[in-house]
Enzyme design. Sequence first.
Site, PDB file in Angstrom:
ATOM      1  N   LYS A  22       0.850  -1.194   0.000  1.00 39.23           N
ATOM      2  CA  LYS A  22       0.000   0.000   0.000  1.00 39.23           C
ATOM      3  C   LYS A  22       0.888   1.247   0.000  1.00 39.23           C
ATOM      4  O   LYS A  22       2.108   1.144   0.216  1.00 39.23           O
ATOM      5  CB  LYS A  22      -0.913  -0.022   1.223  1.00 39.23           C
ATOM      6  CG  LYS A  22      -0.188   0.045   2.542  1.00 39.23           C
ATOM      7  CD  LYS A  22      -1.133  -0.243   3.709  1.00 39.23           C
ATOM      8  CE  LYS A  22      -0.382  -0.242   5.029  1.00 39.23           C
ATOM      9  NZ  LYS A  22      -1.175  -0.866   6.100  1.00 39.23           N
ATOM     10  N   TYR A  37      13.780  30.547   8.626  1.00 37.36           N
ATOM     11  CA  TYR A  37      12.782  31.606   8.721  1.00 37.36           C
ATOM     12  C   TYR A  37      12.544  32.082  10.143  1.00 37.36           C
ATOM     13  O   TYR A  37      11.851  33.042  10.364  1.00 37.36           O
ATOM     14  CB  TYR A  37      11.457  31.133   8.138  1.00 37.36           C
ATOM     15  CG  TYR A  37      11.475  31.001   6.626  1.00 37.36           C
ATOM     16  CD1 TYR A  37      11.545  32.148   5.838  1.00 37.36           C
ATOM     17  CD2 TYR A  37      11.424  29.758   6.015  1.00 37.36           C
ATOM     18  CE1 TYR A  37      11.559  32.040   4.456  1.00 37.36           C
ATOM     19  CE2 TYR A  37      11.436  29.645   4.640  1.00 37.36           C
ATOM     20  CZ  TYR A  37      11.504  30.794   3.866  1.00 37.36           C
ATOM     21  OH  TYR A  37      11.514  30.697   2.510  1.00 37.36           O
TER      22      TYR A  37
HETATM   23  C1  LIG Z   1      -0.331  -1.962   6.650  1.00 39.00           C
HETATM   24  C2  LIG Z   1      -0.870  -3.281   7.048  1.00 39.00           C
HETATM   25  C3  LIG Z   1      -0.017  -4.380   7.189  1.00 39.00           C
HETATM   26  C4  LIG Z   1       1.488  -4.273   7.054  1.00 39.00           C
HETATM   27  O1  LIG Z   1       2.070  -3.840   8.238  1.00 39.00           O
HETATM   28  P1  LIG Z   1       3.675  -3.837   8.400  1.00 39.00           P
HETATM   29  O2  LIG Z   1       3.907  -3.473   9.824  1.00 39.00           O
HETATM   30  O3  LIG Z   1       4.213  -2.839   7.445  1.00 39.00           O
HETATM   31  O4  LIG Z   1       4.116  -5.219   8.068  1.00 39.00           O
HETATM   32  C5  LIG Z   1      -0.579  -5.606   7.444  1.00 39.00           C
HETATM   33  N1  LIG Z   1      -1.916  -5.743   7.596  1.00 39.00           N
HETATM   34  C6  LIG Z   1      -2.768  -4.708   7.501  1.00 39.00           C
HETATM   35  C7  LIG Z   1      -4.221  -4.942   7.680  1.00 39.00           C
HETATM   36  C8  LIG Z   1      -2.266  -3.446   7.230  1.00 39.00           C
HETATM   37  O5  LIG Z   1      -3.111  -2.410   7.165  1.00 39.00           O
END
Ligand SMILES: *Cc1c(COP(=O)(O)O)cnc(C)c1O
Length: 393
Positions: free
Chosen positions: A45, A277
Amino acid sequence: MTGTRTGRRGSTTAWADIDLHALGRNLERLRRGLPSGQAVFGVVKADAYGHGAGPVGRALQRFGIDGLVVADMGEGITLRRAGVTAPILVIDPPLQSQLRLPALHRLGATVTSAAEARALATAANRAGRTVDVHVRVDTGFAGLGAPRAGLADLLAAVAAAPVLRLEGLYTHLSGAYGPYEDGGLVELERFGEAVDAARAAGLLPPLVHALSSPALDRPLLTGAAARIGCTAVRCGAALFGIRMVDGDSPLPLAPVMSVKARVTRVTALEPGDIADYAAAGAAPRRTPVAVLPFGFSDGHHLHRLAGGVLLIRGRPAPVLGRPFMSSLLADVTDIPDVQPGDEAVLIGRQGDHRITAEDIAARSGLRPSAVPLLGPRIVRRYRSNSAGREQPE
Ligand SMILES: *Cc1c(COP(=O)(O)O)cnc(C)c1O
């Protein structure tokens, strides 16, 4: 291979190197640490945590990943368009307006209620295609997933629709992201009860999954998961060599991303000159500075990188003041002869020094998985010097 983002050869002054060979090795090491026979789903993702969903998804597929996981339908469609043919699970259940997409793009859908299952079945029937379904169960994390009570009815609703294939049952463990060795165990036990209920109803699907990155090197959790009947894991951060929890780990995972930029100018602050800034940070003495074309629009963490360092000519250069939107200043008092065009490392190795996403997370208060989420200006360059199988080191 070349990056997927724009930028003519020679026009790029800040970029991320993505080491696909390291990605393949991480997958191999994760597999080796798991009880045998567990399927590994790669979570890609958020554009593969900033590493580029298409190239990373295709590489993971070449390395034999069992499937990929994304947050929403759009990300799943992007992967299909990038040529990924492996199974893809979408975490967000489809909205009413998205019900046709799993059938059209062969995406596995998450279902959390019998009503969702029926609506999805109607759409799949219209499209004339079978859809894989994973039922997500809530074990106490953010109210995501189906309530455990009534799970058997939900599974029955999926099983009753011949156009839906009951592929998976899963949950996500918040406790695994905490500091305790047994964090997540209570949630996992609740999941075990859900698995038992599914088994008792004769509706246990082949893919049962709960563990994510921070759980994969904890024998307490991997053992318990195998005992309750888990057959798969989902991991994102670990594949990219990013640790979500402090402490030693038996798994030697390598970072996949390095971030680099070329010095665009070398100049000096005179005593009393201001570095940012906030008029607060007047230089007390003449300070040689290098200007880097990397600012907070290129990486969130720079908002809070004041006091951090980057590497130039193999030496640490402190960041001066707070970074600007598109550039930052580095104090190069202790680094002789810095020139425009010199390569600076913001994340990665140079000489004997190394800056990790975990270091930056600790300094900035971000989650480690947020550090590689870079802005659109940063070109990604992909390197893969082998088939991704473990090589002798
Ligand atoms: C993002 C996510 C993962 C992955 O988590 P990591 O800690 O990056 O391995 C796994 N399961 C779900 C449902 C997620 O939303």
